[in-house]
Design an enzyme around this catalytic site. Structure first.
Site, PDB file in Angstrom:
ATOM      1  CG  HIS A 189      27.610  45.347  35.401  1.00  0.00           C
ATOM      2  ND1 HIS A 189      27.451  46.052  34.230  1.00  0.00           N
ATOM      3  CD2 HIS A 189      28.860  44.816  35.352  1.00  0.00           C
ATOM      4  CE1 HIS A 189      28.561  45.953  33.499  1.00  0.00           C
ATOM      5  NE2 HIS A 189      29.419  45.210  34.151  1.00  0.00           N
TER       6      HIS A 189
HETATM    7  C1  LIG Z   1      32.646  37.965  35.040  1.00  0.00           C
HETATM    8  C2  LIG Z   1      32.492  39.413  35.371  1.00  0.00           C
HETATM    9  C3  LIG Z   1      32.744  40.365  34.381  1.00  0.00           C
HETATM   10  C4  LIG Z   1      32.601  41.706  34.685  1.00  0.00           C
HETATM   11  N1  LIG Z   1      33.017  42.619  33.767  1.00  0.00           N
HETATM   12  C5  LIG Z   1      33.103  43.919  34.133  1.00  0.00           C
HETATM   13  C6  LIG Z   1      33.742  44.854  33.275  1.00  0.00           C
HETATM   14  O1  LIG Z   1      34.266  44.509  32.220  1.00  0.00           O
HETATM   15  N2  LIG Z   1      33.777  46.161  33.668  1.00  0.00           N
HETATM   16  C7  LIG Z   1      33.210  46.578  34.837  1.00  0.00           C
HETATM   17  O2  LIG Z   1      33.236  47.779  35.120  1.00  0.00           O
HETATM   18  N3  LIG Z   1      32.616  45.692  35.685  1.00  0.00           N
HETATM   19  C8  LIG Z   1      32.600  44.371  35.368  1.00  0.00           C
HETATM   20  N4  LIG Z   1      32.072  43.470  36.253  1.00  0.00           N
HETATM   21  C9  LIG Z   1      31.475  43.961  37.504  1.00  0.00           C
HETATM   22  C10 LIG Z   1      32.506  44.406  38.561  1.00  0.00           C
HETATM   23  O3  LIG Z   1      33.631  43.574  38.533  1.00  0.00           O
HETATM   24  C11 LIG Z   1      31.827  44.379  39.932  1.00  0.00           C
HETATM   25  O4  LIG Z   1      30.713  45.273  39.932  1.00  0.00           O
HETATM   26  C12 LIG Z   1      32.719  44.795  41.087  1.00  0.00           C
HETATM   27  O5  LIG Z   1      33.981  44.188  40.974  1.00  0.00           O
HETATM   28  C13 LIG Z   1      32.047  44.403  42.391  1.00  0.00           C
HETATM   29  O6  LIG Z   1      32.888  44.683  43.471  1.00  0.00           O
HETATM   30  P1  LIG Z   1      32.451  44.333  44.976  1.00  0.00           P
HETATM   31  O7  LIG Z   1      33.510  44.936  45.859  1.00  0.00           O
HETATM   32  O8  LIG Z   1      31.054  44.729  45.186  1.00  0.00           O
HETATM   33  O9  LIG Z   1      32.469  42.752  45.056  1.00  0.00           O
HETATM   34  P2  LIG Z   1      33.665  41.744  44.755  1.00  0.00           P
HETATM   35  O10 LIG Z   1      34.757  42.387  44.015  1.00  0.00           O
HETATM   36  O11 LIG Z   1      33.053  40.537  44.144  1.00  0.00           O
HETATM   37  O12 LIG Z   1      34.246  41.399  46.193  1.00  0.00           O
HETATM   38  C14 LIG Z   1      33.589  40.643  47.172  1.00  0.00           C
HETATM   39  C15 LIG Z   1      34.655  39.845  47.914  1.00  0.00           C
HETATM   40  O13 LIG Z   1      34.102  39.348  49.118  1.00  0.00           O
HETATM   41  C16 LIG Z   1      34.499  38.005  49.281  1.00  0.00           C
HETATM   42  N5  LIG Z   1      33.514  37.352  50.143  1.00  0.00           N
HETATM   43  C17 LIG Z   1      32.231  37.045  49.837  1.00  0.00           C
HETATM   44  N6  LIG Z   1      31.641  36.450  50.882  1.00  0.00           N
HETATM   45  C18 LIG Z   1      32.561  36.405  51.875  1.00  0.00           C
HETATM   46  C19 LIG Z   1      32.540  35.912  53.206  1.00  0.00           C
HETATM   47  N7  LIG Z   1      31.436  35.347  53.732  1.00  0.00           N
HETATM   48  N8  LIG Z   1      33.673  36.007  53.956  1.00  0.00           N
HETATM   49  C20 LIG Z   1      34.801  36.571  53.439  1.00  0.00           C
HETATM   50  N9  LIG Z   1      34.865  37.046  52.170  1.00  0.00           N
HETATM   51  C21 LIG Z   1      33.753  36.971  51.405  1.00  0.00           C
HETATM   52  C22 LIG Z   1      34.530  37.472  47.864  1.00  0.00           C
HETATM   53  O14 LIG Z   1      35.260  36.272  47.766  1.00  0.00           O
HETATM   54  C23 LIG Z   1      35.141  38.636  47.112  1.00  0.00           C
HETATM   55  O15 LIG Z   1      36.549  38.591  47.131  1.00  0.00           O
HETATM   56  C24 LIG Z   1      32.166  42.109  35.977  1.00  0.00           C
HETATM   57  C25 LIG Z   1      31.903  41.163  36.960  1.00  0.00           C
HETATM   58  C26 LIG Z   1      32.076  39.825  36.667  1.00  0.00           C
HETATM   59  C27 LIG Z   1      31.846  38.821  37.763  1.00  0.00           C
END
Ligand SMILES: Cc1cc2nc3c(=O)[nH]c(=O)nc-3n(C[C@H](O)[C@H](O)[C@H](O)COP(=O)(O)OP(=O)(O)OC[C@H]3O[C@@H](n4cnc5c(N)ncnc54)[C@H](O)[C@@H]3O)c2cc1C
Length: 512
Positions: free
Chosen positions: A449
């Site tokens: 997280h």
């Molecule tokens: C294995 C795992 C288990 C988890 N379990 C839980 C759970 O059970 N419950 C819960 O509440 N949370 C859980 N989490 C945490 C939760 O999923 C994350 O906090 C949340 O999804 C983060 O969202 P975000 O939009 O910040 O990033 P992300 O959803 O990771 O999105 C970022 C996106 O940007 C893209 N990207 C990155 N760099 C670039 C670039 N240079 N150019 C274009 N695209 C790019 C990536 O490919 C990705 O698609 C878990 C996370 C993981 C990894």
């Protein structure tokens, strides 16, 4: 071929927040939207849609395979931190636990000057995300893109954990999505008809055919195009070729807690000293970029099952417990789950034989105070990052984790769990604080997280304001887990979807 050079909005990253923002813009405006996603894996593959296979994406091409730098307090161990690299981002690979944290989390954000982020303001957004199995209630939404439901048939270990927590003295809670979760109950998950309900399936998939949307997968953004203090567009690499696109309205950075600060830094937006040290020309000094990183440390206590106990066919129909250490003020600061398999670190496995039939009592520190950073080690867009959460650098975090372990050991002594437990690996209820701390050093991992690296706030060290606009730059916002000023006391998926809804609300209020 479609001309994808000029759009109203460019969203970097089709992850958790990115999908929400794209969907809301398409639903409510005539704006053209370019969604650039670095990953090109299949978001409908079995490994992402089957809730019981979620961890099977680790180490594959849909996982960035990041690691934390050696943790000084944890015997310098390197801790893996998977991140989703595909449409839906981490929402497509996460553990499907649905938790919002407590109202104090958001009231705390608002108290730091972030207007409209208090609990009463964000509750409607949480409800907008949801399609709750029980229909609309004071705390749940109906008809939203993400279907949310309670685990229907908790397995026998999950039921035993609930009974153990109850005899320990915690309340049994019917619904963990209230304003201040505390107690034991069935886990809530984002699952629909036995399949993952994700930012991709819920938000993006239904609008993929919209002619105003262009999605380019396998396209990694390497730099923002700045003219003075205005962000005009982005540079990206697709199939090894450099390309660029321009935004008439705004660029929205939703690349997650590691890559959003990285893209800012690659563009010369960051701490001037750190940028200069790796040969990046400073465009706009903003010292907070990459700082303020937090995560939830967790560890598994492994409980060997009594002879003859079944583990085959047990799935993730689990339960959850929110509890308080003596360091908790208002919100629960500890969380426990008990998956029916060993989820441990190589360091524990090296020291202790792992029983063939065991379950884990995972103890998570949900309100950690320690803070770290994400730092560029070179000026390469694809080079390694130094990601340092500095786990347990705050003494209170360690003390609260020792209490978490003691509570987990106490659960294991309650009749419901004792009945099925042969022995605990490496610890016992009589373990001293020193023995527990030694175990913490071996067993602590990440709950995955990471947050806070583009912190929202008004201070000089903050990166975005309450409208998620990057301080000092026009036409650029950040919306993902990186903007959280402080980590929530629950898991971070639902809050990150809410962040996407928050930004969309602001954009729709200003869009012409
Ligand atoms: C294995 C795992 C288990 C988890 N379990 C839980 C759970 O059970 N419950 C819960 O509440 N949370 C859980 N989490 C945490 C939760 O999923 C994350 O906090 C949340 O999804 C983060 O969202 P975000 O939009 O910040 O990033 P992300 O959803 O990771 O999105 C970022 C996106 O940007 C893209 N990207 C990155 N760099 C670039 C670039 N240079 N150019 C274009 N695209 C790019 C990536 O490919 C990705 O698609 C878990 C996370 C993981 C990894």
């Amino acid at each position: 071929m479609k001309n994808y050079k000029q759009f109203d909005y460019i969203i970097i990253g089709a992850g958790t927040s990115g999908c929400v923002i794209a969907r809301r813009l398409l639903d409510h405006t005539n704006a053209t939207v370019l969604l650039l996603e670095a990953g090109d894996g299949d978001p409908m593959a079995d490994v992402t849609t089957d809730p019981d296979k979620w961890y099977m994406s680790f180490g594959t091409n849909i996982d960035y395979r990041y690691s934390y730098a050696p943790q000084p307090f944890l015997n310098n161990r390197v801790i893996p931190v998977p991140r989703g690299k595909l449409l839906g981002g981490s929402s497509s690979i996460n553990g499907l636990i649905w938790a919002r944290g407590s109202h104090a989390d958001y009231d705390g954000w608002a108290a730091e000057g972030n207007e409209s982020w208090d609990y009463q303001s964000v509750l409607p957004l949480f409800k907008r995300v949801e399609d709750w199995e029980g229909g609309e209630t004071a705390y749940h939404g109906q008809g939203g893109p993400i279907h949310v439901e309670k685990v229907k048939n908790p397995n026998y270990i999950a039921s035993a954990l609930i009974r153990a927590a109850a005899s320990f003295g915690l309340p049994i809670v019917d619904d963990m999505s209230g304003p201040n979760p505390y107690g034991a109950g069935a886990l809530v998950r984002n699952v629909k008809n036995g399949k993952r309900s994700s930012a991709y399936t819920g938000y993006l998939l239904p609008v993929l055919h919209n002619p105003n949307l262009t999605v380019i997968t396998g396209s990694a953004v390497t730099k923002l195009i700045l003219e003075g203090s205005k962000c005009m567009g982005v540079k990206f690499i697709k199939d090894g070729q450099q390309d660029s696109a321009y935004a008439a309205s705004e660029v929205i950075l939703s690349a997650g807690s590691f890559d959003s600060p990285r893209i800012l830094m690659l563009s010369g937006i960051g701490d001037p000293d750190e940028l200069s040290a790796v040969g990046i020309k400073v465009a706009h000094g903003l010292r907070g970029v990459g700082k303020n990183m937090q995560d939830h440390p967790n560890l598994a206590i492994l409980a060997e099952l009594k002879k003859g106990s079944a583990t085959d066919g047990l799935d993730l129909q689990i339960s959850t417990v929110f509890a308080k250490s003596s360091y908790a003020t208002y919100s629960s600061d500890l969380m426990f789950i008990a998956p029916p398999f060993p989820l441990t670190t190589p360091a524990v496995a090296e020291k202790y034989p792992i029983p063939q039939k065991c379950f884990s009592i995972i103890s998570c520190l949900m309100l950690s105070e320690s803070r770290g950073y994400v730092k560029m080690l070179s000026n390469s867009p694809f080079g390694p990052l130094e990601i340092q959460p500095n786990m347990f650098t705050q003494t209170a975090d360690l003390k609260a984790m020792v209490e978490a372990v003691r509570i987990a050991l106490n659960f294991s002594e309650q009749p419901a769990l004792k009945e099925i437990t042969q022995k605990i690996v490496g610890l016992s209820p009589l373990s001293s604080d020193k023995e527990i701390i030694d175990y913490i050093k071996l067993a602590t991992a990440s709950y995955w997280h990471p947050i806070g690296t583009c912190r929202m706030g008004r201070e000089e060290t903050d990166v975005v304001d309450a409208k998620l606009k990057v301080h000092g730059i026009e036409g650029l916002r950040v919306a993902d887990a990186s903007i959280m000023p402080k980590i929530t006391s629950g898991n971070t998926h639902a809050p990150t979807l809410m962040i996407g809804e928050h930004l969309a609300t602001d954009l729709l209020a200003t869009d012409v």
